[in-house]
Design a protein around this motif. Sequence first.
Motif, PDB file in Angstrom:
ATOM      1  N   VAL A  24      25.957  20.456  83.625  1.00 17.66           N
ATOM      2  CA  VAL A  24      26.570  19.129  83.663  1.00 17.66           C
ATOM      3  C   VAL A  24      25.756  18.210  82.754  1.00 17.66           C
ATOM      4  CG1 VAL A  24      27.156  17.165  85.132  1.00 17.66           C
ATOM      5  CG2 VAL A  24      27.386  19.503  86.026  1.00 17.66           C
ATOM      6  N   ASN A  25      26.358  17.789  81.629  1.00 22.31           N
ATOM      7  CA  ASN A  25      25.731  16.862  80.676  1.00 22.31           C
ATOM      8  C   ASN A  25      26.452  15.523  80.786  1.00 22.31           C
ATOM      9  OD1 ASN A  25      24.041  18.936  79.465  1.00 22.31           O
ATOM     10  ND2 ASN A  25      25.915  19.703  78.542  1.00 22.31           N
ATOM     11  N   GLN A  30      31.687  10.177  82.041  1.00 24.00           N
ATOM     12  CA  GLN A  30      32.249  11.476  81.678  1.00 24.00           C
ATOM     13  C   GLN A  30      31.129  12.503  81.621  1.00 24.00           C
ATOM     14  OE1 GLN A  30      34.363  11.024  78.003  1.00 24.00           O
ATOM     15  NE2 GLN A  30      35.710   9.451  78.805  1.00 24.00           N
ATOM     16  N   PHE A  31      31.515  13.783  81.623  1.00 22.09           N
ATOM     17  CA  PHE A  31      30.521  14.820  81.407  1.00 22.09           C
ATOM     18  C   PHE A  31      31.120  16.001  80.671  1.00 22.09           C
ATOM     19  CE2 PHE A  31      32.235  16.566  85.348  1.00 22.09           C
ATOM     20  CZ  PHE A  31      32.039  17.943  85.264  1.00 22.09           C
ATOM     21  N   THR A  32      30.242  16.705  79.982  1.00 19.06           N
ATOM     22  CA  THR A  32      30.598  17.950  79.310  1.00 19.06           C
ATOM     23  C   THR A  32      29.726  19.038  79.910  1.00 19.06           C
ATOM     24  OG1 THR A  32      28.961  17.591  77.571  1.00 19.06           O
ATOM     25  CG2 THR A  32      31.210  16.797  77.138  1.00 19.06           C
ATOM     26  N   GLY A  33      30.029  20.271  79.565  1.00 22.86           N
ATOM     27  CA  GLY A  33      29.213  21.367  80.051  1.00 22.86           C
ATOM     28  C   GLY A  33      29.993  22.664  80.047  1.00 22.86           C
ATOM     29  N   ASP A  34      29.438  23.622  80.754  1.00 22.38           N
ATOM     30  CA  ASP A  34      30.104  24.913  80.860  1.00 22.38           C
ATOM     31  C   ASP A  34      29.721  25.600  82.159  1.00 22.38           C
ATOM     32  OD1 ASP A  34      27.511  25.859  80.389  1.00 22.38           O
ATOM     33  OD2 ASP A  34      27.933  26.484  78.360  1.00 22.38           O
ATOM     34  N   ASN A  35      30.388  26.697  82.411  1.00 21.23           N
ATOM     35  CA  ASN A  35      30.179  27.514  83.588  1.00 21.23           C
ATOM     36  C   ASN A  35      30.030  28.954  83.094  1.00 21.23           C
ATOM     37  OD1 ASN A  35      30.362  27.438  86.631  1.00 21.23           O
ATOM     38  ND2 ASN A  35      31.893  29.020  86.208  1.00 21.23           N
ATOM     39  N   VAL A  36      28.827  29.505  83.209  1.00 21.39           N
ATOM     40  CA  VAL A  36      28.543  30.835  82.688  1.00 21.39           C
ATOM     41  C   VAL A  36      28.201  31.745  83.859  1.00 21.39           C
ATOM     42  CG1 VAL A  36      27.065  32.190  81.172  1.00 21.39           C
ATOM     43  CG2 VAL A  36      27.697  29.860  80.527  1.00 21.39           C
ATOM     44  N   GLY A  47      35.876  16.294  82.074  1.00 23.72           N
ATOM     45  CA  GLY A  47      34.835  16.028  83.064  1.00 23.72           C
ATOM     46  C   GLY A  47      34.680  14.543  83.332  1.00 23.72           C
ATOM     47  N   ARG A  48      34.734  14.168  84.603  1.00 26.59           N
ATOM     48  CA  ARG A  48      34.613  12.764  85.016  1.00 26.59           C
ATOM     49  C   ARG A  48      33.533  12.633  86.077  1.00 26.59           C
ATOM     50  NH1 ARG A  48      37.381  10.763  81.031  1.00 26.59           N
ATOM     51  NH2 ARG A  48      39.549  11.325  80.967  1.00 26.59           N
ATOM     52  N   VAL A  49      32.819  11.497  86.041  1.00 26.07           N
ATOM     53  CA  VAL A  49      31.764  11.205  86.994  1.00 26.07           C
ATOM     54  C   VAL A  49      32.096   9.897  87.693  1.00 26.07           C
ATOM     55  CG1 VAL A  49      29.299  10.764  87.281  1.00 26.07           C
ATOM     56  CG2 VAL A  49      30.088  12.284  85.453  1.00 26.07           C
ATOM     57  N   ASP A  50      32.012   9.899  89.021  1.00 27.76           N
ATOM     58  CA  ASP A  50      32.192   8.688  89.821  1.00 27.76           C
ATOM     59  C   ASP A  50      31.087   8.689  90.868  1.00 27.76           C
ATOM     60  OD1 ASP A  50      33.017   6.439  91.144  1.00 27.76           O
ATOM     61  OD2 ASP A  50      34.845   7.330  91.972  1.00 27.76           O
ATOM     62  N   GLY A  51      29.957   8.052  90.517  1.00 25.39           N
ATOM     63  CA  GLY A  51      28.798   8.084  91.405  1.00 25.39           C
ATOM     64  C   GLY A  51      28.239   9.497  91.472  1.00 25.39           C
ATOM     65  N   ASN A  52      28.294  10.102  92.664  1.00 21.81           N
ATOM     66  CA  ASN A  52      27.806  11.474  92.811  1.00 21.81           C
ATOM     67  C   ASN A  52      28.952  12.486  92.893  1.00 21.81           C
ATOM     68  OD1 ASN A  52      28.683  10.740  95.376  1.00 21.81           O
ATOM     69  ND2 ASN A  52      27.101  11.909  96.410  1.00 21.81           N
ATOM     70  N   ARG A  53      30.165  12.030  92.555  1.00 24.01           N
ATOM     71  CA  ARG A  53      31.347  12.904  92.599  1.00 24.01           C
ATOM     72  C   ARG A  53      31.747  13.302  91.182  1.00 24.01           C
ATOM     73  NH1 ARG A  53      37.043  12.569  92.715  1.00 24.01           N
ATOM     74  NH2 ARG A  53      37.930  14.154  94.074  1.00 24.01           N
ATOM     75  N   LEU A  54      32.007  14.604  91.002  1.00 25.12           N
ATOM     76  CA  LEU A  54      32.433  15.155  89.718  1.00 25.12           C
ATOM     77  C   LEU A  54      33.837  15.736  89.848  1.00 25.12           C
ATOM     78  CD1 LEU A  54      29.215  17.254  88.949  1.00 25.12           C
ATOM     79  CD2 LEU A  54      29.765  14.996  88.047  1.00 25.12           C
ATOM     80  N   THR A  55      34.663  15.547  88.821  1.00 26.32           N
ATOM     81  CA  THR A  55      35.955  16.223  88.729  1.00 26.32           C
ATOM     82  C   THR A  55      36.092  16.769  87.314  1.00 26.32           C
ATOM     83  OG1 THR A  55      37.117  14.175  88.145  1.00 26.32           O
ATOM     84  CG2 THR A  55      37.103  14.796  90.489  1.00 26.32           C
ATOM     85  N   TRP A  56      36.715  17.941  87.182  1.00 23.39           N
ATOM     86  CA  TRP A  56      36.890  18.568  85.876  1.00 23.39           C
ATOM     87  C   TRP A  56      37.899  19.693  85.980  1.00 23.39           C
ATOM     88  CZ3 TRP A  56      33.088  19.676  89.265  1.00 23.39           C
ATOM     89  CH2 TRP A  56      32.751  20.998  89.501  1.00 23.39           C
ATOM     90  N   LYS A  57      38.162  20.324  84.833  1.00 25.24           N
ATOM     91  CA  LYS A  57      39.066  21.473  84.769  1.00 25.24           C
ATOM     92  C   LYS A  57      38.394  22.585  83.985  1.00 25.24           C
ATOM     93  CE  LYS A  57      43.124  18.515  84.597  1.00 25.24           C
ATOM     94  NZ  LYS A  57      44.216  18.022  83.758  1.00 25.24           N
TER      95      LYS A  57
END
Length: 99
Positions: A24-25, A30-36, A47-57
């Motif tokens: 999580v960058n 907003q955030f970018t990143g990957d899942n390996v 990627g979206r950030v709202d406080g300590n909550r993350l949402t993405w696809k």
Amino acid sequence: MSVGGKYECLTKTPMGDQTAVLTVNIDGDQFTGDNVGTMGSDVVVDGRVDGNRLTWKFNLTSPLPITLECEATVDGDTISGSYTAPGFGAFPMTGKRTT
């Protein structure tokens, strides 16, 4: 505390437990990143950030092409949430920050 970092995660799926490292960058709200992990590598989309909550696809290509809707909450060095696959339901995910 920032929610950015790398998390070693475990997701319970119909194909068995899947392990991966979620990166999580953070860039503002907003955030970018990957899942390996064991099933390959997927790039974070929307990627979206709202406080300590993350949402993405994730746009998976294997084992079948599908878009996962993801959400998680970071509490200190732990992360928990779910991945939802259309037609398959939600799969719980938990993890710990490594960096």
